[in-house]
Write a protein that holds these residues in place. Structure first.
Motif, PDB file in Angstrom:
ATOM      1  N   TRP A  32       9.398  13.780 -49.024  1.00  0.00           N
ATOM      2  CA  TRP A  32       8.563  13.544 -47.836  1.00  0.00           C
ATOM      3  C   TRP A  32       8.915  14.568 -46.752  1.00  0.00           C
ATOM      4  CZ3 TRP A  32       4.959   9.561 -46.382  1.00  0.00           C
ATOM      5  CH2 TRP A  32       4.636   8.672 -47.420  1.00  0.00           C
ATOM      6  N   LEU A  33      10.200  14.828 -46.570  1.00  0.00           N
ATOM      7  CA  LEU A  33      10.639  15.804 -45.577  1.00  0.00           C
ATOM      8  C   LEU A  33      10.108  17.199 -45.899  1.00  0.00           C
ATOM      9  CD1 LEU A  33      14.367  14.721 -45.057  1.00  0.00           C
ATOM     10  CD2 LEU A  33      12.563  14.643 -43.342  1.00  0.00           C
ATOM     11  N   TYR A  52      13.160  10.078 -39.906  1.00  0.00           N
ATOM     12  CA  TYR A  52      13.869  11.217 -40.503  1.00  0.00           C
ATOM     13  C   TYR A  52      13.044  12.498 -40.413  1.00  0.00           C
ATOM     14  CZ  TYR A  52      17.862   8.608 -42.277  1.00  0.00           C
ATOM     15  OH  TYR A  52      19.024   7.880 -42.366  1.00  0.00           O
ATOM     16  N   ILE A  53      11.736  12.379 -40.596  1.00  0.00           N
ATOM     17  CA  ILE A  53      10.872  13.557 -40.464  1.00  0.00           C
ATOM     18  C   ILE A  53      10.898  14.068 -39.027  1.00  0.00           C
ATOM     19  CG2 ILE A  53       8.466  14.331 -40.515  1.00  0.00           C
ATOM     20  CD1 ILE A  53       8.078  12.407 -42.931  1.00  0.00           C
ATOM     21  N   GLU A 112      11.079   4.360 -41.224  1.00  0.00           N
ATOM     22  CA  GLU A 112      12.300   5.114 -41.522  1.00  0.00           C
ATOM     23  C   GLU A 112      11.955   6.547 -41.944  1.00  0.00           C
ATOM     24  OE1 GLU A 112      16.537   4.532 -43.889  1.00  0.00           O
ATOM     25  OE2 GLU A 112      14.776   3.395 -44.532  1.00  0.00           O
ATOM     26  N   LYS A 113      10.910   6.706 -42.757  1.00  0.00           N
ATOM     27  CA  LYS A 113      10.461   8.045 -43.142  1.00  0.00           C
ATOM     28  C   LYS A 113      10.077   8.848 -41.903  1.00  0.00           C
ATOM     29  CE  LYS A 113       8.299   6.592 -47.531  1.00  0.00           C
ATOM     30  NZ  LYS A 113       7.946   5.186 -47.277  1.00  0.00           N
ATOM     31  N   CYS A 137       3.787   6.538 -36.376  1.00  0.00           N
ATOM     32  CA  CYS A 137       3.863   5.656 -37.541  1.00  0.00           C
ATOM     33  C   CYS A 137       3.667   4.233 -37.055  1.00  0.00           C
ATOM     34  CB  CYS A 137       5.211   5.804 -38.247  1.00  0.00           C
ATOM     35  SG  CYS A 137       5.393   4.708 -39.682  1.00  0.00           S
ATOM     36  N   ILE A 163       2.326   9.089 -40.310  1.00  0.00           N
ATOM     37  CA  ILE A 163       3.028   8.675 -41.522  1.00  0.00           C
ATOM     38  C   ILE A 163       2.629   7.244 -41.865  1.00  0.00           C
ATOM     39  CG2 ILE A 163       5.279   8.309 -42.615  1.00  0.00           C
ATOM     40  CD1 ILE A 163       4.684  11.227 -41.964  1.00  0.00           C
ATOM     41  N   SER A 173      10.988  10.732 -53.211  1.00  0.00           N
ATOM     42  CA  SER A 173      12.189  10.490 -52.420  1.00  0.00           C
ATOM     43  C   SER A 173      11.975  10.888 -50.961  1.00  0.00           C
ATOM     44  CB  SER A 173      13.363  11.290 -52.986  1.00  0.00           C
ATOM     45  OG  SER A 173      13.129  12.682 -52.793  1.00  0.00           O
ATOM     46  N   MET A 174      12.926  10.488 -50.118  1.00  0.00           N
ATOM     47  CA  MET A 174      12.864  10.857 -48.708  1.00  0.00           C
ATOM     48  C   MET A 174      12.877  12.371 -48.549  1.00  0.00           C
ATOM     49  SD  MET A 174      12.758   9.620 -45.576  1.00  0.00           S
ATOM     50  CE  MET A 174      13.511   7.975 -45.558  1.00  0.00           C
ATOM     51  N   ASP A 183       7.116   2.206 -43.213  1.00  0.00           N
ATOM     52  CA  ASP A 183       7.183   3.664 -43.250  1.00  0.00           C
ATOM     53  C   ASP A 183       7.934   4.265 -42.066  1.00  0.00           C
ATOM     54  OD1 ASP A 183       5.600   4.066 -45.646  1.00  0.00           O
ATOM     55  OD2 ASP A 183       3.877   3.403 -44.468  1.00  0.00           O
TER      56      ASP A 183
END
Length: 413
Positions: free
Chosen positions: A57-58, A86-87, A82-83, A75, A8, A53-54, A80
């Motif tokens: 990305w998910l 969550y992923i 935080e993305k 990552c 990511i 949005s998040m 990046d």
């Protein structure tokens, strides 16, 4: 083909390290950040519009995971993470929890957690108006620090010595245009250091204590040297224990961390911490001094390898290393840069970087991105390493064209 790693965001240097370790990589990054000449590094490249949005990305990550499952996620760019968290949570991949990343990005949350665990009780508050800043200062006394909630690179940071400086500091903050809110904190007086560490299964090993040098108004970093060898060396154990306690409290269980502290008369106090390696070539300085490649360790850990036993309890620094930055004091356009080769040939110099190129506008040292040049150097001790870096930097001159008078001025960095 080795493990399939979902990557990511950017930092292609680390991506190439993963490939060297045999990774098959799917890259998801903002479209404008993807460089066509690097596509051969990856098995698959997915460009995402910047405004996605998040959830989007998910959805993208989930779609590709379903058709070609990922073995891990990596990552290396702080913006990046935080993305990635969550992923990873959605796909049940090993990574730091989203709340941990948020605590390191949001300074209000960080302070709240550190107070809760009794690590650091530095006073701070979210503020929205001049009156609220004044009220904090009246309650806790000047000087105070004004800065963005989740800023970086010293952008928008100001020290306020008295009420007369408040409006100027607020104007300076507003030029940063973060939009994430601002906070005030009590000013921490003392020597500043950063602490570079690696964690694995909740064990935190300290790699190095780095001595830091900043200008006083906006706290732009102008130099680093390591390993620290000064009058505060007796505090090394307390600094180690303080940082380890802070990392545990925040919830950092694995990966590199870069923690900035002030050694006050009351002991160590934290400024901020990051779930990444230190910037400003600190990993390279550590490699120059010890032969330990932190980027290699990070890549191995991202591949799922254990690296904790590769880190000695007390890294052997065979020599010292330093970096020094400079920026011409005169504002204007860069017409020419003189002395780079002479700087490179100075004793002890390992690297010279010109950060402001011909045609760039010099505006003074207002944040980390406005610095003009830097030199990395080694020496038998930290004083000599820094002296070598500063001497080499003094040989670099910027020919500046004053935009108002059209006068051409030669000034050192």
């Amino acid at each position: 083909m080795g493990k399939h790693i979902l990557v990511i965001g950017g930092f292609s240097i680390m991506h190439k390290r993963l490939k060297k370790l045999g990774a098959k990589m799917t890259l998801i990054n903002v479209s404008t950040e993807i460089k066509s000449n690097e596509n051969s590094t990856y098995h698959r490249v997915i460009g995402v519009p910047k405004d996605k949005s998040m959830n989007e990305w998910l959805e993208i990550a989930t779609f590709f995971h379903n058709i070609d499952p990922f073995d891990g996620i990596a990552c290396f760019h702080e913006m990046d993470q935080e993305k990635a968290a969550y992923i990873a949570q959605e796909l049940q991949l090993f990574y730091l929890e989203p709340k941990v990343i948020e605590r390191t990005r949001n300074k209000i949350l960080m302070r709240s957690v550190l107070r809760e665990y009794g690590v650091d009780k530095t006073k701070n508050a979210i503020v929205n108006t001049t009156d609220e800043i004044s009220s904090f200062a009246e309650m806790h006394g000047y000087p105070i620090i004004l800065k963005p909630v989740d800023g970086w690179g010293s952008i928008g940071v100001a020290k306020i010595e008295n009420a007369e400086e408040l409006e100027h500091a607020l104007g300076w903050y507003q030029t940063a245009d973060f939009g994430s809110g601002m906070i005030v904190e009590e000013y921490l007086a003392g020597k500043e250091f950063s602490v570079e560490a690696f964690s694995e299964n909740g064990i935190h090993k300290i790699m190095c204590i780095t001595e830091k040098f900043k200008e006083e108004q906006h706290f732009v970093e102008v130099g680093h040297r390591l390993p620290y060898q000064g009058v505060y060396s007796d505090y090394e154990r307390s600094i180690h224990e303080f940082v380890q306690h802070a990392l545990t409290s925040i919830g950092i269980t694995h990966g590199p961390s870069h923690t900035e502290i002030i050694l006050t008369i009351d002991g160590p106090k934290i400024i901020e911490t990051h779930t990444r390696l230190g910037g400003d070539y600190i990993p390279e300085l550590i490699d120059m001094a010890s032969g330990i490649d932190l980027l290699d360790l990070w890549a191995k850990q991202a591949m799922g390898e254990s690296i904790i036993n590769e880190i000695p309890q007390t890294p052997n620094m065979k020599k010292s290393a330093a970096i020094w930055y400079g920026t011409p004091s005169k504002a204007g356009l860069v017409k020419e840069i003189i002395g780079e080769e002479e700087a490179q040939s100075t004793a002890g110099v390992a690297r010279v970087e010109i950060l402001q190129k011909q045609g760039n506008k010099i505006t003074g040292m207002k944040d980390s991105f406005s610095r003009a040049a830097c030199v990395l150097a080694t020496g038998e001790n930290t004083d000599l390493a820094m002296s070598n870096a500063q001497l080499a930097l003094s040989k670099i001159q910027f020919v500046i064209e004053d935009e108002q008078s059209e006068e051409v001025i030669v000034c050192s960095s």
